[in-house]
Each structure stands twice: as C-alpha cells, then as structure tokens.
Scaffold this active site. Structure first.
Site, PDB file in Angstrom:
ATOM      1  N   GLY A 249       0.776  -1.241   0.000  1.00 39.83           N
ATOM      2  CA  GLY A 249       0.000   0.000   0.000  1.00 39.83           C
ATOM      3  C   GLY A 249       0.800   1.280   0.000  1.00 39.83           C
ATOM      4  O   GLY A 249       0.216   2.373  -0.003  1.00 39.83           O
ATOM      5  N   GLU A 310       4.334  -6.698   1.891  1.00 34.87           N
ATOM      6  CA  GLU A 310       4.076  -7.229   0.544  1.00 34.87           C
ATOM      7  C   GLU A 310       3.648  -6.105  -0.401  1.00 34.87           C
ATOM      8  O   GLU A 310       2.524  -6.095  -0.885  1.00 34.87           O
ATOM      9  CB  GLU A 310       3.048  -8.365   0.606  1.00 34.87           C
ATOM     10  CG  GLU A 310       1.850  -8.070   1.480  1.00 34.87           C
ATOM     11  CD  GLU A 310       0.901  -9.244   1.657  1.00 34.87           C
ATOM     12  OE1 GLU A 310       1.363 -10.407   1.651  1.00 34.87           O
ATOM     13  OE2 GLU A 310      -0.302  -9.001   1.802  1.00 34.87           O
ATOM     14  N   PRO A 311       4.536  -5.166  -0.681  1.00 35.90           N
ATOM     15  CA  PRO A 311       4.194  -4.059  -1.567  1.00 35.90           C
ATOM     16  C   PRO A 311       4.284  -4.442  -3.038  1.00 35.90           C
ATOM     17  O   PRO A 311       5.147  -5.223  -3.438  1.00 35.90           O
ATOM     18  CB  PRO A 311       5.257  -3.005  -1.229  1.00 35.90           C
ATOM     19  CG  PRO A 311       6.403  -3.771  -0.681  1.00 35.90           C
ATOM     20  CD  PRO A 311       5.913  -5.084  -0.172  1.00 35.90           C
ATOM     21  N   GLY A 312       3.389  -3.903  -3.826  1.00 40.32           N
ATOM     22  CA  GLY A 312       3.429  -4.122  -5.267  1.00 40.32           C
ATOM     23  C   GLY A 312       3.733  -2.827  -5.980  1.00 40.32           C
ATOM     24  O   GLY A 312       4.792  -2.640  -6.599  1.00 40.32           O
ATOM     25  N   ARG A 313       2.795  -1.902  -5.851  1.00 42.18           N
ATOM     26  CA  ARG A 313       2.873  -0.626  -6.560  1.00 42.18           C
ATOM     27  C   ARG A 313       4.214   0.076  -6.341  1.00 42.18           C
ATOM     28  O   ARG A 313       4.838   0.563  -7.289  1.00 42.18           O
ATOM     29  CB  ARG A 313       1.730   0.262  -6.028  1.00 42.18           C
ATOM     30  CG  ARG A 313       1.464   1.517  -6.806  1.00 42.18           C
ATOM     31  CD  ARG A 313       0.356   2.323  -6.110  1.00 42.18           C
ATOM     32  NE  ARG A 313      -0.919   1.665  -6.053  1.00 42.18           N
ATOM     33  CZ  ARG A 313      -1.789   1.585  -7.048  1.00 42.18           C
ATOM     34  NH1 ARG A 313      -1.512   2.132  -8.202  1.00 42.18           N
ATOM     35  NH2 ARG A 313      -2.947   0.971  -6.896  1.00 42.18           N
ATOM     36  N   CYS A 387     -13.743   0.679 -28.946  1.00 43.56           N
ATOM     37  CA  CYS A 387     -15.091   1.069 -29.341  1.00 43.56           C
ATOM     38  C   CYS A 387     -15.944   1.121 -28.080  1.00 43.56           C
ATOM     39  O   CYS A 387     -16.780   0.256 -27.832  1.00 43.56           O
ATOM     40  CB  CYS A 387     -15.636   0.056 -30.333  1.00 43.56           C
ATOM     41  SG  CYS A 387     -17.189   0.578 -31.015  1.00 43.56           S
ATOM     42  N   TYR A 426      -0.488  -2.910 -11.969  1.00 43.73           N
ATOM     43  CA  TYR A 426      -1.906  -3.132 -12.255  1.00 43.73           C
ATOM     44  C   TYR A 426      -2.267  -2.650 -13.658  1.00 43.73           C
ATOM     45  O   TYR A 426      -3.313  -2.038 -13.857  1.00 43.73           O
ATOM     46  CB  TYR A 426      -2.784  -2.450 -11.187  1.00 43.73           C
ATOM     47  CG  TYR A 426      -2.390  -2.849  -9.779  1.00 43.73           C
ATOM     48  CD1 TYR A 426      -2.661  -4.123  -9.310  1.00 43.73           C
ATOM     49  CD2 TYR A 426      -1.687  -1.979  -8.947  1.00 43.73           C
ATOM     50  CE1 TYR A 426      -2.262  -4.524  -8.045  1.00 43.73           C
ATOM     51  CE2 TYR A 426      -1.288  -2.366  -7.676  1.00 43.73           C
ATOM     52  CZ  TYR A 426      -1.577  -3.636  -7.231  1.00 43.73           C
ATOM     53  OH  TYR A 426      -1.179  -4.032  -5.972  1.00 43.73           O
TER      54      TYR A 426
HETATM   55  N1  PLP Z   1      -1.242  -7.309  -0.205  1.00 42.01           N
HETATM   56  C1  PLP Z   1      -2.580  -7.395  -0.344  1.00 42.01           C
HETATM   57  C2  PLP Z   1      -3.306  -8.339   0.508  1.00 42.01           C
HETATM   58  C3  PLP Z   1      -3.261  -6.593  -1.274  1.00 42.01           C
HETATM   59  O1  PLP Z   1      -4.584  -6.667  -1.386  1.00 42.01           O
HETATM   60  C4  PLP Z   1      -2.496  -5.714  -2.085  1.00 42.01           C
HETATM   61  C5  PLP Z   1      -3.152  -4.841  -3.058  1.00 42.01           C
HETATM   62  O2  PLP Z   1      -4.249  -4.387  -2.913  1.00 42.01           O
HETATM   63  C6  PLP Z   1      -1.107  -5.662  -1.914  1.00 42.01           C
HETATM   64  C7  PLP Z   1      -0.510  -6.473  -0.975  1.00 42.01           C
HETATM   65  C8  PLP Z   1      -0.240  -4.747  -2.714  1.00 42.01           C
HETATM   66  O3  PLP Z   1      -0.590  -3.430  -2.515  1.00 42.01           O
HETATM   67  P1  PLP Z   1       0.246  -2.266  -3.212  1.00 42.01           P
HETATM   68  O4  PLP Z   1       0.393  -2.629  -4.635  1.00 42.01           O
HETATM   69  O5  PLP Z   1      -0.560  -1.057  -3.018  1.00 42.01           O
HETATM   70  O6  PLP Z   1       1.554  -2.203  -2.512  1.00 42.01           O
END
Ligand code: PLP
Length: 468
Positions: A249, A310-313, A387, A426
């Site tokens: 997050g 567990e960050p993604g963004r 479209c 995403y």
């Molecule tokens: N972990 C969980 C359980 C999530 O639902 C999410 C995304 O919503 C993430 C990690 C990754 O979040 P972010 O990409 O904002 O770091």
C-alpha cells in the site's frame, strides 16, 4: 534543465527524445511496435533497496515480498527474485508462475479470498511461508486439506481492522464493510481452537490497509492493531507469533511532474501526489508499539518476530513506461454550444491495457517521447482505440476527477510516439484482448545495458488460442 518527471540515470531527455535507462524510447517503439511496455530492471532494484531499508528501521526480522498481482510477467518476476526479494501470490496460477520463475516455496506468501482446494494443495505441497487465511471456513478447509495430505500448513490469519485510508474507494481493503479478512474476534477464537493442531502451524497475522495510502499514519494505526492482537493471542493461547504481515500500500507519486496537478480536486491530488518514505513510516510505527511492549513488559515478544511487507505498486509502478502512438486525430466541439473546438488525439493505448484509467479514473502522466525536450503547453483531448465511450484519458462522467485535457507540444499528429509514465503496476496484469486487440509486448532494460524482449506481442493465433 531537468524536468520534474525526469529521474537521473533512468528517465531522461537526450537529444530531445525520451531515453529509458539510456535506450532511445522512440527506437524501442519502432523496433517492437506500440503499445509497448518498457520495464527498468535497475529501477525495480532501486525500489527494492529502498523498501529493504524498512528492515533497518525496525528492531526485528524482516521479509519483503513483492505483490505479484501488480505485474507478473516471468522476466519481471526473475528480476525481483535476483534483487533478493520474495513474493506474495494471490492465486494458484500466480503461485505456479512464481515457481516457474525460480522462487522456492518458503519465499512465497499465499493470499486470496476464494481459494480452491487445488490451490491450497499446491501451496501446502510446496511448503509456502504462509497461507493467508481469509475466513474461518477457509481455515477449516486448509486444516482438512493438510490432514488429507499428511502435512502441516503454515497459516497466517488475515484480520480486518476497520481502518479507513484516504485512498480510492476501490483500493480500500481494511474496512469492516469490505470483503477482506476476518473479524478480530473470529481470529482469536481460531487461535484458541487450533493452537494444538497437528496440521496447522499458526504462524502469523496479516493486515493490509489498502493501496496508494496517502498518509503514513495508517501504518502506525495498523501496527498498533497488530500489536494488540499479538499480545492478546499470546496471553490467551501462549502462542508467540513468528511473523506479522502489514501488507503493502505504500504510495507512488503519480504527479511528480506538477504541471497538471492544479487540475485535480484536492483529495485526488493528495492521493496521486502522495510521497513518503516507507522506512520512516515503519520506524515511527515501530517506535510507538515498542513503547507499548515495554509498558506491558513483553519487548521480547516483539523482537523475536519477523515483519513481513508485501508491496506491489511501490516496487513496480514507476519502473515502467507505456509507449503509445497517436493513430488518429480530429477536431470536436468543446460542448453543445459548439463555439470552440478541441483537438482530439486517439492513441493505441486504451483501457484494455490500462484498466485503472476507466475503473478508478487513474492518472498516468503523458509526455511526447519524440519531443520530450519541448515545452508541453498545448491542450489536447486524449482517448484510446476501443469502441467504448469510456475509453478516454479524462473523466467522461464530468466529475472532474481527472484533467479534461493533456498538455503536449504543439502540432502533435498521427505517428508521434507518446509515453505514459508510472505504468508498471496493475496495468498489463489486468489487460484483456477486448475488441480483439493484441496484448502488448514488454521490454526489460537490463542492468547490463541491454534491452530484452521479455514478452512478445500477441499474434492472431493468440486471439483464438483457447477457443474450441
Ligand atoms: N497485499 C494485499 C493483501 C493486497 O490486497 C495488495 C493490493 O491491494 C497488496 C498487498 C499490494 O498493494 P500495493 O500494490 O498497493 O503495494
């Protein structure tokens, strides 16, 4: 002059054109066609190093797991692995891809809301670090599955703490009214019930406060909730948890180039421009709970634990650029009075590859890759190729959540290559072949100076590959 969207040694203007890790973006576009995603290995590494500083900021063990849901093309997963980062997966499919990319089971943390038995089996058989449990029903299913396999499953219970963040409503995950996790009381009952289970290792608790959180304060709040749960579990069951998982997050500053920041309502601007150091947020959060632990005389409970994130963004978003070509142009009345006209540009990048632009009205800053060094002061209406009237780069509902116009150099015409910045998270992960459009290729600019194609463009055959 350095433009505010530029990042030294990564995103730069050279001879007037956009360069990504030293590669001419327009040449990459010509070689591979557009739309084209370009991911930077060195930026991914940079972001991982930055997040690993959290480990130094807290006084316990630390495990960083990249959230594969943000982008899981094998070449990117391998870069993440090579940068020394573990992985969070969200389905049996992602788990399988992770293994293919060379991750070991103990490097994987398995999330998900509607897990099927085969997915649970796959996780147990591969000895994942933890299966994040989303309900009491699911916990019983995991226990049964582990019993049938004659194994012990590592599990961590996902709590829903009732924390609201100032992010987009679709990115909230910690409110009691959301679909995620279990109520704390349910989790406490589960710890009591299964504490001596032969088939469950109740190793942790998990809490994720949503994505693109603008304020670091939610992490202090979340950590505080976690500590309360940790203490209660210890006092009621004697279990010393092995890990706490605070989710991801952390925000990415999508408005680093401030040129259009004034076109957003204040709340949207605050969310898109959010920028804080994860390590500082966690240092503050850790200090606050350590005081509590001292007051309760249980500091060792905290120090013996591993903090998992567990960050993604924040690992992948600003590591990628989407190159797109203007394919069409037209003049259209600005409104029903037809007194003025807008100059429209139609690109080959629509919500089929950038779904959040439609679902969440997400903002990706746009520049001309060909004329990156020129003034961007001419307004255009931008739209994608689909479209579908919603396939536009502004807020079609007229609620003002996005700028109406994008600023580019004068006289942009069909054929010009543009670049959407911060497109790594995403995006391709949510892409579809809607309108029979090919999923785009991906180039990874590598730390050794090469630019490698890690995903080819779909072919005609891919459009019907699964059709019987
Ligand atoms: N972990 C969980 C359980 C999530 O639902 C999410 C995304 O919503 C993430 C990690 C990754 O979040 P972010 O990409 O904002 O770091």
């Amino acid at each position: 002059m350095i433009r505010s969207w530029e990042i030294l040694d990564f995103l730069e203007v050279c001879d007037g054109r956009l360069h990504i890790d030293g590669h001419d973006a327009v040449e990459l576009a010509r070689e591979h066609g557009t739309p084209l995603f370009v991911y930077s290995e060195s930026r991914i590494r940079h972001n991982i190093v930055r997040l690993k500083q959290v480990g130094d900021a807290v006084g316990c063990g630390f495990k960083l797991c990249y959230a594969a849901k943000a982008m899981s093309t094998l070449g990117v997963l391998r870069s993440v692995r090579d940068a020394g980062c573990d992985l969070e997966v969200n389905s049996g499919g992602e788990l399988w891809k992770a293994l293919k990319a060379g991750f070991r089971g103990d490097q994987l943390n398995f999330n998900g809301l509607s897990k099927e038995e085969w997915e649970i089996e796959l996780a147990i058989e591969n000895g994942v670090y933890a299966i994040q449990v989303d309900s009491l029903y699911e916990l019983s299913l995991i226990e049964e599955t582990a019993r049938r396999l004659g194994k012990k499953a590592n599990v961590s219970l996902r709590l829903v703490p009732g924390i609201e963040s100032a992010t987009h409503s679709g990115l909230q995950t910690a409110m009691l009214t959301s679909k995620f996790g279990m109520m704390p009381e349910e989790a406490f009952a589960a710890f009591a019930k299964y504490k001596d289970s032969e088939h469950l290792n109740l190793s942790g608790i998990h809490l994720h406060v949503g994505s693109q959180n603008p304020s670091p304060a939610v992490y202090t709040q979340a950590f505080d909730e976690m500590f309360g749960a940790l203490l209660r579990i210890y006092r009621e069951t004697g279990i010393r948890l092995q890990h706490i998982n605070l989710g991801g997050g952390f925000p990415v500053n999508y408005l680093r180039d401030g040129s259009q920041a004034g076109d957003f309502p204040a709340e949207q601007r605050e969310m898109f421009a959010a920028d804080f150091e994860p390590a500082e947020a966690m240092r503050t959060a850790w200090a606050a709970v350590r005081e509590k632990a001292d007051a309760e005389n249980v500091r060792d409970l905290l120090e013996g634990i591993t903090l998992l994130l567990e960050p993604g963004r924040s690992i992948i978003a600003d590591a990628a650029i989407c190159l797109t070509t203007v394919r069409n142009a037209k003049q259209r009345p600005t409104d029903d009075r037809q007194l003025t006209t807008d100059h429209w540009l139609l690109t080959d990048a629509g919500f089929n590859i950038l779904l959040s632009m439609e679902t969440y009205k997400w903002y990706y800053h746009l520049i001309s890759a060909e004329r990156a060094g020129e003034l961007h002061e001419t307004p255009y209406k931008l739209a994608g190729p689909l479209c579908d009237g919603g396939d536009v780069y502004f807020d079609i509902e007229g609620e003002g959540r996005l700028p109406d116009h994008r600023l580019l150099p004068e006289n942009v015409e069909p054929g010009e290559v543009l670049a959407l910045l911060n497109c790594g998270a995403y995006s391709l992960a949510q892409a579809s072949q809607y309108n029979g459009r090919f999923l785009p290729p991906v180039v990874l600019t590598k730390a050794d100076g090469t630019a490698e194609l890690i995903r080819r463009r779909d072919t005609f055959e891919d459009l019907i590959a699964s059709d019987l």
